[in-house]
Design a protein around this motif. Structure first.
Motif, short mmCIF file in Angstrom:
data_model
loop_
_atom_site.label_atom_id
_atom_site.label_comp_id
_atom_site.label_asym_id
_atom_site.label_seq_id
_atom_site.Cartn_x
_atom_site.Cartn_y
_atom_site.Cartn_z
N SER A 1 0.49 -1.33 0.29
CA SER A 1 -0.04 0.27 -0.04
C SER A 1 0.88 1.73 0.11
CB SER A 1 -0.86 -0.03 1.25
OG SER A 1 -2.13 -1.24 0.86
N LEU B 1 -0.40 10.18 -1.49
CA LEU B 1 -0.83 9.97 -2.78
C LEU B 1 -1.09 11.47 -2.89
CD1 LEU B 1 -3.27 7.30 -3.09
CD2 LEU B 1 -0.73 7.03 -3.27
N PRO C 1 -5.00 8.30 -12.20
CA PRO C 1 -4.44 6.97 -13.05
C PRO C 1 -4.84 7.95 -14.36
CG PRO C 1 -5.38 5.97 -11.19
CD PRO C 1 -5.23 7.84 -10.72
N ARG D 1 -6.70 3.50 -15.27
CA ARG D 1 -7.99 2.55 -14.94
C ARG D 1 -8.52 1.52 -15.43
NH1 ARG D 1 -11.28 8.03 -12.97
NH2 ARG D 1 -9.25 9.23 -12.99
N ILE E 1 -7.09 -1.38 -14.27
CA ILE E 1 -7.38 -1.67 -12.62
C ILE E 1 -9.00 -2.06 -12.30
CG2 ILE E 1 -8.04 -0.69 -10.61
CD1 ILE E 1 -5.61 1.26 -11.30
N LEU F 1 -5.75 -4.04 -6.52
CA LEU F 1 -4.41 -2.44 -5.60
C LEU F 1 -3.72 -3.48 -6.67
CD1 LEU F 1 -5.43 -3.02 -2.32
CD2 LEU F 1 -5.52 -1.09 -3.22
N ALA G 1 -3.10 -1.74 -9.60
CA ALA G 1 -2.55 -0.82 -9.75
C ALA G 1 -1.13 -0.30 -9.49
CB ALA G 1 -2.79 0.10 -8.35
N TYR G 2 -0.50 -1.42 -8.48
CA TYR G 2 0.80 -1.49 -8.12
C TYR G 2 1.22 -1.95 -9.34
CZ TYR G 2 5.37 -2.55 -6.44
OH TYR G 2 6.68 -3.29 -6.05
N ILE H 1 0.84 3.06 -9.93
CA ILE H 1 -0.18 3.58 -8.90
C ILE H 1 -0.33 3.42 -7.71
CG2 ILE H 1 -2.51 4.00 -9.00
CD1 ILE H 1 -1.26 5.11 -11.43
N ALA I 1 -1.28 3.11 -3.94
CA ALA I 1 -2.67 3.00 -4.06
C ALA I 1 -3.33 2.02 -2.83
CB ALA I 1 -3.91 1.77 -4.72
N TYR J 1 -8.13 4.47 -2.61
CA TYR J 1 -7.54 5.55 -2.41
C TYR J 1 -6.52 5.22 -3.34
CZ TYR J 1 -10.11 7.70 1.31
OH TYR J 1 -11.10 7.99 2.40
N CYS J 2 -6.46 6.13 -4.81
CA CYS J 2 -5.30 6.00 -6.32
C CYS J 2 -4.61 7.33 -6.69
CB CYS J 2 -6.19 5.31 -6.93
SG CYS J 2 -7.12 3.92 -6.77
#
Length: 188
Positions: free
Chosen positions: A12, A16, A21, A26, A29, A122, A125-126, A130, A132, A162-163
């Protein structure tokens, strides 16, 4: 980034900032969420995207819910902190479980499917670079927050994701010993 690298190293990221993104990030994700384990293909999840001025409106909902829960005993500092919670990231994804009656899929399993979708987001995103993180807490279960977001009676908030762009490089994932968590049962 390959899948195993993302799965083995995802952490995590709490600090941010802008930008949120991109549309392609997006999409990647979101597509990851749709691959979560899903008994009977119920697709018991849906997601709300909150950004821009919507974050300030969500902050107002959070404040109203917190004041009611605390009996309006919040200090001014607590009021400001609660109202600013959605401003921690440029994009918030509200994960929602849509509970459905099904003879083979209990509500608990539907909640777990939504959690699987969140974990997949998540990790995606990683992999996309990104930052998150997933938050729950009292506001996720607060009926005023659910009402303010327009949830139906059969829907529950699984969390707020949260991103945004990491403020600094992600920390290294802890090196955990696999044998502390996995063991054989019975004969092998």
């Amino acid at each position: 980034m390959d899948a195993l690298t993302a799965l083995h190293n995802r952490v995590s990221t709490g600090k941010l900032t802008e930008p949120a993104p991109t549309e392609q990030q997006r999409k990647n994700i979101f597509l990851a969420a749709l691959r979560a384990a899903d008994h009977a293909c119920l697709r018991p999840w849906r997601f709300l995207l909150v950004e821009g001025e919507g974050r300030e409106r969500l902050g107002g909902i959070f404040l109203k819910a917190a004041e009611q829960a605390e009996g309006a005993a919040l200090t001014e500092a607590q009021r400001q902190r609660t109202k600013a919670m959605p401003l921690r990231a440029p994009l918030i994804i509200v994960a929602i479980t849509r509970l459905q009656e099904h003879p083979k899929v209990p509500h608990l399993e539907q909640h777990m499917s939504t959690a699987g979708a969140v974990q997949a987001m998540l990790t995606a995103a990683y992999a996309e670079g990104i930052g998150a993180y997933w938050r729950t807490g009292p506001l996720a279960g607060n009926p005023l927050v659910a009402e303010g977001l327009g949830l139906a009676n059969n829907e529950r908030i699984a969390g707020f994701i949260y991103c945004g762009t990491p403020d600094k490089a992600p920390r290294q994932a802890p090196d955990l010993a696999v044998d502390e968590f996995f063991s054989y049962w019975g004969a092998h």
